[in-house]
Design a protein around this motif. Sequence first.
Motif, short mmCIF file in Angstrom:
data_model
loop_
_atom_site.label_atom_id
_atom_site.label_comp_id
_atom_site.label_asym_id
_atom_site.label_seq_id
_atom_site.Cartn_x
_atom_site.Cartn_y
_atom_site.Cartn_z
N MET A 107 113.95 43.38 25.81
CA MET A 107 112.62 43.89 26.18
C MET A 107 111.82 44.22 24.92
O MET A 107 110.62 43.89 24.82
CB MET A 107 112.78 45.15 27.05
N LEU A 108 112.47 44.84 23.98
CA LEU A 108 111.81 45.23 22.74
C LEU A 108 111.35 44.00 21.96
O LEU A 108 110.25 43.96 21.41
CB LEU A 108 112.77 46.06 21.89
N GLU A 109 112.20 42.97 21.95
CA GLU A 109 111.86 41.74 21.24
C GLU A 109 110.65 41.07 21.88
O GLU A 109 109.80 40.50 21.18
CB GLU A 109 113.05 40.78 21.26
N MET A 110 110.55 41.14 23.20
CA MET A 110 109.39 40.58 23.88
C MET A 110 108.11 41.26 23.41
O MET A 110 107.10 40.61 23.16
CB MET A 110 109.54 40.72 25.40
N VAL A 111 108.17 42.59 23.30
CA VAL A 111 106.98 43.34 22.88
C VAL A 111 106.60 42.96 21.45
O VAL A 111 105.43 42.70 21.15
CB VAL A 111 107.24 44.86 22.98
N VAL A 112 107.60 42.91 20.56
CA VAL A 112 107.33 42.58 19.16
C VAL A 112 106.76 41.18 19.01
O VAL A 112 105.92 40.91 18.15
CB VAL A 112 108.62 42.73 18.32
N ASN A 113 107.19 40.27 19.90
CA ASN A 113 106.74 38.88 19.82
C ASN A 113 105.40 38.66 20.52
O ASN A 113 104.99 37.51 20.71
CB ASN A 113 107.79 37.94 20.39
N GLY A 114 104.74 39.75 20.87
CA GLY A 114 103.39 39.61 21.38
C GLY A 114 103.26 39.52 22.89
O GLY A 114 102.21 39.17 23.39
N VAL A 115 104.34 39.83 23.63
CA VAL A 115 104.25 39.84 25.09
C VAL A 115 103.70 41.20 25.51
O VAL A 115 104.20 42.23 25.07
CB VAL A 115 105.64 39.59 25.73
N SER A 116 102.70 41.20 26.35
CA SER A 116 102.07 42.45 26.75
C SER A 116 103.02 43.30 27.57
O SER A 116 103.96 42.80 28.20
CB SER A 116 100.79 42.18 27.56
N THR A 117 102.76 44.61 27.59
CA THR A 117 103.58 45.54 28.36
C THR A 117 103.60 45.15 29.83
O THR A 117 104.64 45.20 30.50
CB THR A 117 103.05 46.97 28.21
N LYS A 119 103.28 42.16 31.14
CA LYS A 119 104.12 40.97 31.35
C LYS A 119 105.60 41.31 31.22
O LYS A 119 106.44 40.74 31.92
CB LYS A 119 103.74 39.89 30.35
N VAL A 120 105.93 42.24 30.32
CA VAL A 120 107.33 42.65 30.16
C VAL A 120 107.83 43.27 31.47
O VAL A 120 108.95 42.98 31.92
CB VAL A 120 107.49 43.64 28.99
N THR A 121 107.02 44.12 32.08
CA THR A 121 107.43 44.75 33.34
C THR A 121 107.65 43.71 34.43
O THR A 121 108.55 43.84 35.25
CB THR A 121 106.39 45.78 33.81
N LYS A 122 106.86 42.64 34.41
CA LYS A 122 107.03 41.58 35.41
C LYS A 122 108.33 40.81 35.18
O LYS A 122 109.03 40.46 36.13
CB LYS A 122 105.84 40.62 35.37
#
Length: 391
Positions: A107-117, A119-122
């Motif tokens: 999850m953290l890697e997704m955020v760092v790689n520019g995935v919005s919060t 989209k991460v929740t989805k």
Amino acid sequence: MTQLNFTLDVEKIKGEVMQSSLNDVVKSSVVLILNEYMEMERDQYMNDSSHDRNPYRHDYRNGYYERNMILNVGKVKLKVPRTRSGEFSTKVFEKYKRCDQAFLLSMLEMVVNGVSTRKVTKVVEQLCGEKISKSMVSDLTKKLDPIVKEWAERPLNTQYYRYIFVDAMYIKVREYHRVVSKAVYIALGVNAKDKREIIGFQVSDAESKTNWSEFFDTLTARGLQSPKLVISDAHQGLKVAISEKFLGTSWQRCTVHFLRNILQSMPKKNTKEARTHLKEVFKASNSKISRALKDEFIEKYGGEKKFEKVVETLENGYEDAVQFYAEPEETYRHIRTTNVLERINSEVRRREAVIRIFPNKKSAYRLIGAVLMEYDKNIDPGGRKYIYRVN
């Protein structure tokens, strides 16, 4: 270590296969395996099997309670055995704790790689079958703080950095119910092994001589020695800060920025030849040829009124833009511009564009620091060098 041997209810697994999707089958199989493993753990703890009559028993079985576990196949619900005394404890959650950690790191890697919060929740909802709050994702990113801090404050006295590139980019941050612009300073060094390192960054209120000086102070406090050359654009405050903080260091004005400044003063019509000539001035193979091309340009166009501002700008800034000629020839193309930093800025911008407006200055520092850490790790891997010198 004692080994636990157990058998599985194969018929039950077959039933799951016939009635479920593949992902559900995997989850059900995992649940069966882990539940039976925990049951065997409790039997081993009790030193008997269920319904055995033993007058010397030291504890009693006391049913089950349900507990969720997040694995790489998603979220599963387990039946955890318990005893009346409460002394029994399964090892399953301890063993699989790293699976939870891996999931959180993903999850953290997704955020760092520019995935919005959002989209991460989805993504998590699709994996686990239930929603997580945006605040949970935000809280998770705070785990980066000590990691970024350790990297950003690491000592710089273990290497000598011959060349340092510095530049600033701007981001939007929410502050006191307003959206304001902040300057992000980034410094890239080329060390004695000719490899690149991002040696520092800072989020400041504005780009000024004072803030640049403070940034350079943090670098020297970490052990940075004055480099041979600092490469940057011609921001006035930055120039003064470089001259004050790095004694004995030459300043290389980025030739790309300098040419852009000159060409802005040049008429667009019927000036193709003059533009080509100017570019050759800074692409010459040595300083002698470069200076001859510069003098030739001034002699050819200096008498024309429409080139008056062009010639003035060229004469005033030329010396600062050709400091790279004092270095070995194999370094020329690497150190005459800040293009290497522009690529880093673009990477930060790509991630930052997803967020658009940072909720505060600390969150900006956290995410940009994580992006720079990741970039720095892969910038010159293995035996690769930024500059290959001729022996």
